[in-house]
Write an enzyme that holds these catalytic residues in place. Structure first.
Site, PDB file in Angstrom:
ATOM      1  N   LYS A 188       0.823  -1.221   0.000  1.00 58.27           N
ATOM      2  CA  LYS A 188       0.000   0.000   0.000  1.00 58.27           C
ATOM      3  C   LYS A 188       0.856   1.270   0.000  1.00 58.27           C
ATOM      4  O   LYS A 188       2.073   1.199   0.172  1.00 58.27           O
ATOM      5  CB  LYS A 188      -0.949  -0.023   1.205  1.00 58.27           C
ATOM      6  CG  LYS A 188      -1.809  -1.263   1.287  1.00 58.27           C
ATOM      7  CD  LYS A 188      -2.737  -1.426   0.086  1.00 58.27           C
ATOM      8  CE  LYS A 188      -3.798  -2.406   0.294  1.00 58.27           C
ATOM      9  NZ  LYS A 188      -4.232  -3.538  -0.192  1.00 58.27           N
TER      10      LYS A 188
HETATM   11  C1  LIG Z   1      -5.323  -4.535   0.526  1.00 60.49           C
HETATM   12  C2  LIG Z   1      -6.796  -4.388   0.530  1.00 60.49           C
HETATM   13  C3  LIG Z   1      -7.582  -4.778   1.613  1.00 60.49           C
HETATM   14  C4  LIG Z   1      -7.032  -5.585   2.756  1.00 60.49           C
HETATM   15  O1  LIG Z   1      -6.053  -4.933   3.464  1.00 60.49           O
HETATM   16  P1  LIG Z   1      -5.303  -5.773   4.604  1.00 60.49           P
HETATM   17  O2  LIG Z   1      -4.619  -4.680   5.379  1.00 60.49           O
HETATM   18  O3  LIG Z   1      -4.357  -6.679   3.919  1.00 60.49           O
HETATM   19  O4  LIG Z   1      -6.326  -6.473   5.391  1.00 60.49           O
HETATM   20  C5  LIG Z   1      -8.924  -4.490   1.612  1.00 60.49           C
HETATM   21  N1  LIG Z   1      -9.494  -3.857   0.575  1.00 60.49           N
HETATM   22  C6  LIG Z   1      -8.785  -3.491  -0.498  1.00 60.49           C
HETATM   23  C7  LIG Z   1      -9.490  -2.758  -1.596  1.00 60.49           C
HETATM   24  C8  LIG Z   1      -7.412  -3.757  -0.577  1.00 60.49           C
HETATM   25  O5  LIG Z   1      -6.726  -3.429  -1.662  1.00 60.49           O
END
Ligand SMILES: *Cc1c(COP(=O)(O)O)cnc(C)c1O
Length: 393
Positions: A188
């Site tokens: 992210k």
């Molecule tokens: C990465 C992601 C998640 C999950 O995030 P985590 O921190 O890994 O639980 C949820 N929604 C979207 C759209 C994502 O890209």
């Protein structure tokens, strides 16, 4: 034209980790308190300040943040919650974790986001909440969604896994719905390796979510302050069935370092995004991502669409060929109604999602990480251009 492939593999989304991260993590390791403690509290405070929101609860993941948000809002068996089909599995999983039914809505072809219309088409008497996803870091058109929610008495929980830093009509994402959840997963735009955060203006909700991150222990955060210190009491109460999804101080240390340079890394992402636009805008083989006038973008993903009618290759082959040419890309996302877990439900049919089906056939996300540097971004863009030219119909 002779085609040169990149000599080194360009990965899709490597993290940008530097000395600041190393120093703060070491600091946490040496502090004598490695799990949820002062660094987590500081990271929560700093994210809340950045977003401009009153309360923040750090979690192990965005998935957990969404789960405890729905729990705290009282979502349970018999309820329905509508989310996007064009998202990661966990946006729907969290609804099912609560014993409620995930309902999937189609998206808008320009932004890949749910709209008030696509959500409205899926409302029933049992709908208790909507869970819009700000795909790629482009905010959903929230005013009509809030209006719809008001009309039908629905909670609004936002999946802002891509959207730390995004805004809508000048309002930061995080200050709009009832609860907004961020992800700090490794890929992210801000990472703590694994991590998430739920933010809200509602103090009671925040307190409830905080308890839910630690088994439902009523004064969970007091542990750090008191229990294992001299002043600590040996007694505690558990009044509800919580999870165990708190953030550790080691992860929070990473987050603090990342937040310190977030303005800079976001500028870099924005620059890379514009660079891709320069390469692909106006080229009939591609459709570049749209940025609506209401959107303050978080520049998390660059979703490029292939004009399949003009190419001899489908998207999957295109992605494989790119990989062979040393450019890593990602296809985000396989729509949830095409996954066997959700697609096999009798109420879900493929034909209900024409926009998501079409976008999924065309989209690929290009590398955008600041860790890559401009030269690799240019190389990735040029490789995509060359490959597309080579398979022009
Ligand atoms: C990465 C992601 C998640 C999950 O995030 P985590 O921190 O890994 O639980 C949820 N929604 C979207 C759209 C994502 O890209």
């Amino acid at each position: 034209m002779k085609f040169l492939k990149s000599e080194e593999y360009i990965p899709f989304s490597p993290p940008s980790i530097g000395r600041e991260e190393e120093a703060l993590v070491l600091d946490a390791l040496r502090s004598g308190w490695i799990t949820t403690g002062p660094k987590t509290a500081e990271f929560e405070k700093r994210i809340a300040e950045y977003v401009g929101v009153s309360h923040s609860v750090a979690t192990f993941s965005c998935t957990d943040a969404m789960h405890i948000a729905l729990k705290a809002l009282g979502i349970g068996p018999g309820d329905e919650v509508v989310t996007s089909t064009f998202t990661f599995a966990s946006s729907a999983h969290v609804i099912a974790y609560c014993g409620a039914t995930p309902v999937l809505a189609d998206v808008d072809p320009e932004t890949f986001n749910v709209t008030a219309e696509t959500l409205a088409a899926k409302l029933t008497k049992r709908t208790k909440a909507v869970l819009p996803v700000h795909y790629a870091g482009h905010p959903c058109d929230m005013d009509p969604i809030l209006e719809l929610a008001r009309e039908h008495g629905l909670h609004v929980v936002e999946d802002a896994a891509h959207a730390l830093g995004a805004s809508y009509k000048g309002r930061k994402v995080g200050t709009i719905g009832d609860v907004t959840a961020y992800s700090f997963y490794a890929t992210k735009n801000l990472t703590t390796a694994e991590g998430g955060m739920a933010v809200t203006e509602n103090e009671e909700l925040a307190a409830c979510m905080r308890r839910l991150t630690m088994y439902g222990i009523s004064d969970s955060r007091e542990i750090w302050n008191k229990r294992y210190r001299k002043a600590g009491s040996i007694h505690y109460d558990v009044a509800e069935l919580g999870s165990k999804c708190n953030m550790t101080d080691i992860n929070a240390a990473l987050g603090l370092a990342q937040l310190g340079k977030f303005g800079k890394t976001q500028e870099t992402r924005k620059g890379f995004y514009s660079l891709y636009d320069e390469y692909f805008d106006g080229n009939d083989l591609f459709v570049t991502p749209t940025v609506k006038e209401y959107a303050g973008h978080a520049w998390h993903l660059y979703p490029l669409q292939l004009n399949l009618e003009a190419l001899t290759m489908d998207r999957d082959t295109f992605v494989d060929e790119l990989k062979a040419l040393n450019v890593g890309t990602s296809v985000l996302f396989t729509p949830l109604h095409q996954m066997s877990l959700y697609g096999s439900r009798p109420e879900i049919s493929y034909e209900d999602y024409p926009v998501a089906n079409d976008l999924f056939e065309r989209v690929l996300c290009l590398p955008l990480s600041p860790a890559l540097g401009e030269e690799r971004i240019r190389k990735a863009a040029e490789t995509v251009l060359h490959l597309a030219d080579r398979c022009r119909r």
